[in-house]
Design a protein around this motif. Structure first.
Motif, PDB file in Angstrom:
ATOM      1  N   ILE A   3     -13.285 -88.404  31.609  1.00  0.00           N
ATOM      2  CA  ILE A   3     -13.449 -89.475  32.598  1.00  0.00           C
ATOM      3  C   ILE A   3     -14.753 -90.214  32.306  1.00  0.00           C
ATOM      4  O   ILE A   3     -15.721 -89.615  31.841  1.00  0.00           O
ATOM      5  N   ILE A   4     -14.718 -91.523  32.528  1.00  0.00           N
ATOM      6  CA  ILE A   4     -15.941 -92.319  32.380  1.00  0.00           C
ATOM      7  C   ILE A   4     -16.236 -92.921  33.733  1.00  0.00           C
ATOM      8  O   ILE A   4     -15.411 -93.652  34.290  1.00  0.00           O
ATOM      9  N   ASN A   5     -17.381 -92.595  34.245  1.00  0.00           N
ATOM     10  CA  ASN A   5     -17.681 -92.941  35.632  1.00  0.00           C
ATOM     11  C   ASN A   5     -18.856 -93.902  35.726  1.00  0.00           C
ATOM     12  O   ASN A   5     -19.911 -93.652  35.156  1.00  0.00           O
ATOM     13  N   GLY A   6     -18.594 -95.009  36.438  1.00  0.00           N
ATOM     14  CA  GLY A   6     -19.708 -95.837  36.875  1.00  0.00           C
ATOM     15  C   GLY A   6     -20.339 -96.775  35.865  1.00  0.00           C
ATOM     16  O   GLY A   6     -21.315 -97.435  36.196  1.00  0.00           O
ATOM     17  N   VAL A   7     -19.807 -96.863  34.655  1.00  0.00           N
ATOM     18  CA  VAL A   7     -20.474 -97.730  33.682  1.00  0.00           C
ATOM     19  C   VAL A   7     -19.638 -98.921  33.237  1.00  0.00           C
ATOM     20  O   VAL A   7     -20.192 -99.971  32.922  1.00  0.00           O
ATOM     21  N   LEU A   8     -18.319 -98.793  33.220  1.00  0.00           N
ATOM     22  CA  LEU A   8     -17.480 -99.864  32.677  1.00  0.00           C
ATOM     23  C   LEU A   8     -16.765-100.580  33.818  1.00  0.00           C
ATOM     24  O   LEU A   8     -16.295 -99.946  34.750  1.00  0.00           O
ATOM     25  N   SER A   9     -16.667-101.910  33.727  1.00  0.00           N
ATOM     26  CA  SER A   9     -15.917-102.573  34.785  1.00  0.00           C
ATOM     27  C   SER A   9     -14.472-102.780  34.317  1.00  0.00           C
ATOM     28  O   SER A   9     -14.180-102.872  33.134  1.00  0.00           O
ATOM     29  N   CYS A  10     -13.561-102.830  35.285  1.00  0.00           N
ATOM     30  CA  CYS A  10     -12.127-102.901  34.990  1.00  0.00           C
ATOM     31  C   CYS A  10     -11.771-104.316  34.534  1.00  0.00           C
ATOM     32  O   CYS A  10     -12.170-105.295  35.171  1.00  0.00           O
ATOM     33  N   PRO A  11     -10.985-104.447  33.444  1.00  0.00           N
ATOM     34  CA  PRO A  11     -10.599-105.785  32.978  1.00  0.00           C
ATOM     35  C   PRO A  11      -9.651-106.506  33.943  1.00  0.00           C
ATOM     36  O   PRO A  11      -9.496-107.727  33.850  1.00  0.00           O
ATOM     37  N   ASN A  12      -9.012-105.782  34.841  1.00  0.00           N
ATOM     38  CA  ASN A  12      -8.094-106.403  35.805  1.00  0.00           C
ATOM     39  C   ASN A  12      -8.899-107.111  36.899  1.00  0.00           C
ATOM     40  O   ASN A  12      -9.553-106.473  37.718  1.00  0.00           O
ATOM     41  N   GLU A  13      -8.804-108.452  36.893  1.00  0.00           N
ATOM     42  CA  GLU A  13      -9.648-109.226  37.824  1.00  0.00           C
ATOM     43  C   GLU A  13      -9.322-108.957  39.282  1.00  0.00           C
ATOM     44  O   GLU A  13     -10.139-109.186  40.157  1.00  0.00           O
ATOM     45  N   ASN A  14      -8.094-108.515  39.545  1.00  0.00           N
ATOM     46  CA  ASN A  14      -7.700-108.255  40.927  1.00  0.00           C
ATOM     47  C   ASN A  14      -7.975-106.820  41.365  1.00  0.00           C
ATOM     48  O   ASN A  14      -7.624-106.431  42.466  1.00  0.00           O
ATOM     49  N   ILE A  44     -13.906-102.150  26.386  1.00  0.00           N
ATOM     50  CA  ILE A  44     -15.209-102.292  25.746  1.00  0.00           C
ATOM     51  C   ILE A  44     -15.556-103.763  25.537  1.00  0.00           C
ATOM     52  O   ILE A  44     -16.649-104.213  25.820  1.00  0.00           O
ATOM     53  N   PHE A  45     -14.568-104.534  25.083  1.00  0.00           N
ATOM     54  CA  PHE A  45     -14.797-105.966  24.853  1.00  0.00           C
ATOM     55  C   PHE A  45     -15.178-106.655  26.163  1.00  0.00           C
ATOM     56  O   PHE A  45     -16.007-107.557  26.194  1.00  0.00           O
ATOM     57  N   ASN A  46     -14.589-106.173  27.245  1.00  0.00           N
ATOM     58  CA  ASN A  46     -14.863-106.722  28.574  1.00  0.00           C
ATOM     59  C   ASN A  46     -16.260-106.324  29.076  1.00  0.00           C
ATOM     60  O   ASN A  46     -16.754-106.875  30.045  1.00  0.00           O
ATOM     61  N   ASN A  47     -16.882-105.376  28.396  1.00  0.00           N
ATOM     62  CA  ASN A  47     -18.167-104.842  28.852  1.00  0.00           C
ATOM     63  C   ASN A  47     -19.249-104.967  27.785  1.00  0.00           C
ATOM     64  O   ASN A  47     -20.065-104.079  27.630  1.00  0.00           O
ATOM     65  N   ARG A  62     -28.037-100.995  27.578  1.00  0.00           N
ATOM     66  CA  ARG A  62     -27.683-101.832  28.721  1.00  0.00           C
ATOM     67  C   ARG A  62     -26.567-101.200  29.550  1.00  0.00           C
ATOM     68  O   ARG A  62     -26.696-101.034  30.754  1.00  0.00           O
ATOM     69  N   ILE A  63     -25.486-100.835  28.876  1.00  0.00           N
ATOM     70  CA  ILE A  63     -24.299-100.378  29.604  1.00  0.00           C
ATOM     71  C   ILE A  63     -24.565 -99.045  30.300  1.00  0.00           C
ATOM     72  O   ILE A  63     -24.132 -98.829  31.433  1.00  0.00           O
ATOM     73  N   PHE A  64     -25.275 -98.162  29.629  1.00  0.00           N
ATOM     74  CA  PHE A  64     -25.520 -96.846  30.220  1.00  0.00           C
ATOM     75  C   PHE A  64     -26.858 -96.794  30.967  1.00  0.00           C
ATOM     76  O   PHE A  64     -27.317 -95.734  31.359  1.00  0.00           O
ATOM     77  N   LYS A  65     -27.462 -97.965  31.139  1.00  0.00           N
ATOM     78  CA  LYS A  65     -28.673 -98.101  31.972  1.00  0.00           C
ATOM     79  C   LYS A  65     -29.783 -97.140  31.549  1.00  0.00           C
ATOM     80  O   LYS A  65     -30.474 -96.546  32.371  1.00  0.00           O
ATOM     81  N   LEU A  66     -29.936 -96.997  30.236  1.00  0.00           N
ATOM     82  CA  LEU A  66     -30.930 -96.048  29.721  1.00  0.00           C
ATOM     83  C   LEU A  66     -32.360 -96.568  29.868  1.00  0.00           C
ATOM     84  O   LEU A  66     -33.305 -95.819  29.656  1.00  0.00           O
ATOM     85  N   LYS A 113     -17.721-100.372  44.575  1.00  0.00           N
ATOM     86  CA  LYS A 113     -17.304 -99.043  44.160  1.00  0.00           C
ATOM     87  C   LYS A 113     -17.845 -98.807  42.759  1.00  0.00           C
ATOM     88  O   LYS A 113     -18.021 -99.744  42.001  1.00  0.00           O
ATOM     89  N   SER A 114     -18.055 -97.552  42.410  1.00  0.00           N
ATOM     90  CA  SER A 114     -18.360 -97.317  41.006  1.00  0.00           C
ATOM     91  C   SER A 114     -17.025 -97.090  40.302  1.00  0.00           C
ATOM     92  O   SER A 114     -16.111 -96.485  40.864  1.00  0.00           O
ATOM     93  N   SER A 115     -16.878 -97.664  39.128  1.00  0.00           N
ATOM     94  CA  SER A 115     -15.591 -97.597  38.433  1.00  0.00           C
ATOM     95  C   SER A 115     -15.351 -96.188  37.907  1.00  0.00           C
ATOM     96  O   SER A 115     -16.290 -95.426  37.674  1.00  0.00           O
ATOM     97  N   ASP A 116     -14.092 -95.876  37.748  1.00  0.00           N
ATOM     98  CA  ASP A 116     -13.712 -94.602  37.139  1.00  0.00           C
ATOM     99  C   ASP A 116     -12.561 -94.853  36.181  1.00  0.00           C
ATOM    100  O   ASP A 116     -11.588 -95.509  36.555  1.00  0.00           O
TER     101      ASP A 116
END
Ligand code: ZN
Length: 155
Positions: free
Chosen positions: A102-113, A151-154, A31-35, A121-124
């Motif tokens: 670097i991890i690009n484009g798969v994980l979203s940032c836990p900071n809501e703001n 990871i827990f956030n994703n 799911r996370i890596f869109k395989l 944007k794709s996350s980095d």
């Protein structure tokens, strides 16, 4: 190789076999890596017996090849996984994973703001070691998170 093992890792003509994934983690990787964004055949083995771990998951992607960087990104969830590249039923490379820089484009940032969450944007994340722990720093809000929090956030 016993008959049991043969069935467990049935050969594919060409593609990628991700082996030694911790049990329960294969579905997350897909799911996370869109395989699953492929029309090729994907075979998943869950809770398979393993010598190194008690149980393992395994993913076979036919006609799909992950490059070294893509494979290393999986290490955040599956540090002991191996990525085997197969051609003509032969393993042409067996990659043990290293943490990427670097991890690009798969994980979203836990900071809501964080701006990475409200714009398309794709996350980095920059990956760093500090005192034996892995931290991920968001490129956009520059906050540092222990990797488990990201990871827990994703999940
Ligand atoms: Zn952020």
């Amino acid at each position: 190789m016993s008959q049991k093992n043969k069935l467990q890792v049935e050969a594919i003509f060409q593609g990628t076999v991700i082996d030694h994934i911790p049990a329960k983690v294969a579905i997350k990787l897909l799911r996370i890596f869109k395989l699953l964004r492929t029309t090729e055949r994907v075979t998943i083995g869950l809770n398979l017996p393993s010598n190194q771990q008690n149980k393992k998951d395994l993913i076979k992607l036919e006609n799909v090849f992950l490059n070294e960087d893509q494979a290393n990104q999986l290490s955040i969830y599956a540090p002991l996984a191996t990525v085997n590249r197969i051609k003509n039923y032969i393993v042409i490379s067996k990659q043990k994973l290293k943490l990427p820089k670097i991890i690009n484009g798969v994980l979203s940032c836990p900071n809501e703001n964080c701006i990475s969450r409200c714009e398309l944007k794709s996350s980095d994340f920059f990956v760093r070691f500090k005192i034996n722990k892995i931290y991920l720093q968001c490129k956009y809000c520059e906050r540092d998170f222990e990797h488990k929090i990201v990871i827990f956030n994703n999940i």
